[in-house]
Motif scaffolding. Structure first.
Motif, mmCIF file in Angstrom:
data_model
loop_
_atom_site.group_PDB
_atom_site.id
_atom_site.type_symbol
_atom_site.label_atom_id
_atom_site.label_comp_id
_atom_site.label_asym_id
_atom_site.label_seq_id
_atom_site.Cartn_x
_atom_site.Cartn_y
_atom_site.Cartn_z
ATOM 1 N N ALA A 13 -40.371 41.019 80.527
ATOM 2 C CA ALA A 13 -39.200 41.051 81.438
ATOM 3 C C ALA A 13 -38.289 41.991 80.844
ATOM 4 C CB ALA A 13 -38.645 39.513 81.685
ATOM 5 N N THR A 14 -37.682 42.595 82.000
ATOM 6 C CA THR A 14 -36.716 43.575 81.614
ATOM 7 C C THR A 14 -35.144 43.076 81.946
ATOM 8 O OG1 THR A 14 -36.811 44.612 83.767
ATOM 9 C CG2 THR A 14 -38.218 45.120 82.101
ATOM 10 N N GLY A 58 -30.652 41.102 87.993
ATOM 11 C CA GLY A 58 -30.140 40.843 86.659
ATOM 12 C C GLY A 58 -30.926 40.464 85.632
ATOM 13 N N GLU A 59 -30.763 40.510 84.702
ATOM 14 C CA GLU A 59 -31.545 40.171 83.207
ATOM 15 C C GLU A 59 -32.084 38.824 83.309
ATOM 16 O OE1 GLU A 59 -28.804 39.030 79.600
ATOM 17 O OE2 GLU A 59 -28.707 41.170 80.098
ATOM 18 N N ILE A 60 -33.177 38.593 82.657
ATOM 19 C CA ILE A 60 -33.853 37.433 82.630
ATOM 20 C C ILE A 60 -33.811 37.003 81.051
ATOM 21 C CG2 ILE A 60 -36.114 36.317 82.325
ATOM 22 C CD1 ILE A 60 -37.249 38.226 84.648
ATOM 23 N N SER A 104 -42.760 31.268 84.018
ATOM 24 C CA SER A 104 -41.137 31.023 84.518
ATOM 25 C C SER A 104 -40.277 31.899 83.874
ATOM 26 C CB SER A 104 -41.206 29.380 84.102
ATOM 27 O OG SER A 104 -39.800 29.171 84.272
ATOM 28 N N GLY A 105 -39.368 32.330 84.688
ATOM 29 C CA GLY A 105 -38.365 33.251 84.263
ATOM 30 C C GLY A 105 -36.920 32.705 84.532
ATOM 31 N N VAL A 106 -36.017 32.675 83.438
ATOM 32 C CA VAL A 106 -34.703 32.141 83.523
ATOM 33 C C VAL A 106 -33.746 33.185 83.685
ATOM 34 C CG1 VAL A 106 -32.830 30.570 82.632
ATOM 35 C CG2 VAL A 106 -35.160 29.853 82.433
#
Length: 321
Positions: free
Chosen positions: A211-212, A236-238, A251-253
């Motif tokens: 993730a970037t 926006g960033e993860i 899952s990404g926050v």
């Protein structure tokens, strides 16, 4: 958060006082407790059912706990403080062996460990000569090994659950796979154009996920082949990336508080969850100078009490979403 049901189960206030803000958090297996690291060095074990601390101790010797790693059984805790001390603890706060002092020419900000909290890697982003540290707590003397990466600053780390391999992601968008002994495996994967901010091994597979800082997520084979289309959900960033249900989902926050879940082909699999909302309007009632009303973008109206460190003491859902 219950990702299976795409719902926010509970909000827990972990605010202590103005001089001790929460910096890091980790969830115990089973979800009944969380470990919270504070800016004053306190590590607290908090019950998620009662919302109250069960125990706390000075794990950081007065400086912030930047990262927390828990073993898979929840019996061992690793803390990384702002002065580069890597400390193993029992879940009851008892020291478990040697405290490892890391090289602080790079401010230690990242920490990753295997399921037993044995093979551990740590890194930072401000070193003049970029490097990361490799520590093996299964050895009698877990002295840190400094691995330099000339011209490439590591910005993300991950360790496979069995400790057999680990990953580093770099600010130039590449990923390097490493063997347990710290030797690189193959050439770097040319993964993204933006800085890699989070990495994860996809459970039950030989795939890895990245993730970037610009919100893109992708899955890769260990040879560098793309296994999914880019997953882009929120700009926006993860801030966190996790593999779920034996690799079936990711899952990404995101930094704005939203949580998205994708299947391993890159399609959004479940509705998004929004864990916090932007304040759209603030009103100070004249009759209650210690309180303020906050209107939130998710449809909630809340009352904040300044005498309780800014805690939201009442809230009501005015409208859905």
């Amino acid at each position: 958060i219950d990702l299976r049901k795409s719902e926010l189960k509970k909000r827990i206030s972990v605010t202590r006082d103005a001089d001790a803000s929460p910096v890091s958090v980790a969830l115990f297996p089973g979800g009944e407790r969380i470990a919270v690291g504070y800016s004053d060095g306190t590590l607290a074990i908090v019950s998620t059912t009662e919302g109250l601390p069960e125990s706390e101790w000075n794990a950081g010797k007065g400086v912030a706990i930047n990262e927390i790693e828990l073993s898979a059984d929840g019996e061992k805790i690793l803390t990384l403080d702002a002065e580069g001390r890597l400390s193993p603890w029992s879940a009851n706060g008892e020291p478990l062996g040697k405290v490892v002092q890391l090289d602080t020419s790079s401010i230690p900000e990242f920490l990753a460990s295997d399921n037993r909290n044995a093979l551990t890697i740590s890194g930072g982003i401000f070193a003049e000569a970029p490097f990361f540290s490799l520590i093996d707590f299964s050895l009698p003397d877990p002295a840190p090994r400094k691995i330099e990466t000339p011209g490439k600053t590591a910005s993300a780390l991950a360790v496979r659950a069995d400790g057999g391999r680990f990953l580093t992601g770099f600010q130039d968008g590449t990923i390097q796979i490493w063997n347990r002994d710290g030797t690189p495996e193959g050439s770097p994967i040319l993964a993204h154009r933006a800085t890699i901010w989070r990495l994860a091994f996809v459970e039950g597979t030989n795939w890895i996920a990245s993730a970037t800082t610009d919100g893109e997520v992708r899955i890769w084979g260990e040879g560098g082949e793309a296994m999914s289309s880019p997953m882009v959900g929120v700009a926006g960033e993860i801030t966190e990336l996790s593999s779920l249900e034996n690799g079936r989902f990711l899952s990404g926050v995101f930094a704005n508080g939203s949580v998205l879940t994708w299947d391993n082909l890159g399609s959004q699999a479940r509705p998004g969850i929004y864990t916090r909302a932007v304040a759209e309007q603030v009103v100070f009632p004249r009759s209650r100078p210690d309180e303020m009303l906050v209107g939130l973008a998710d449809g909630r109206l809340g009352v904040v009490d300044w005498n309780k460190s800014g805690e939201m003491i009442r809230e009501v859902q005015i409208s859905e979403g």
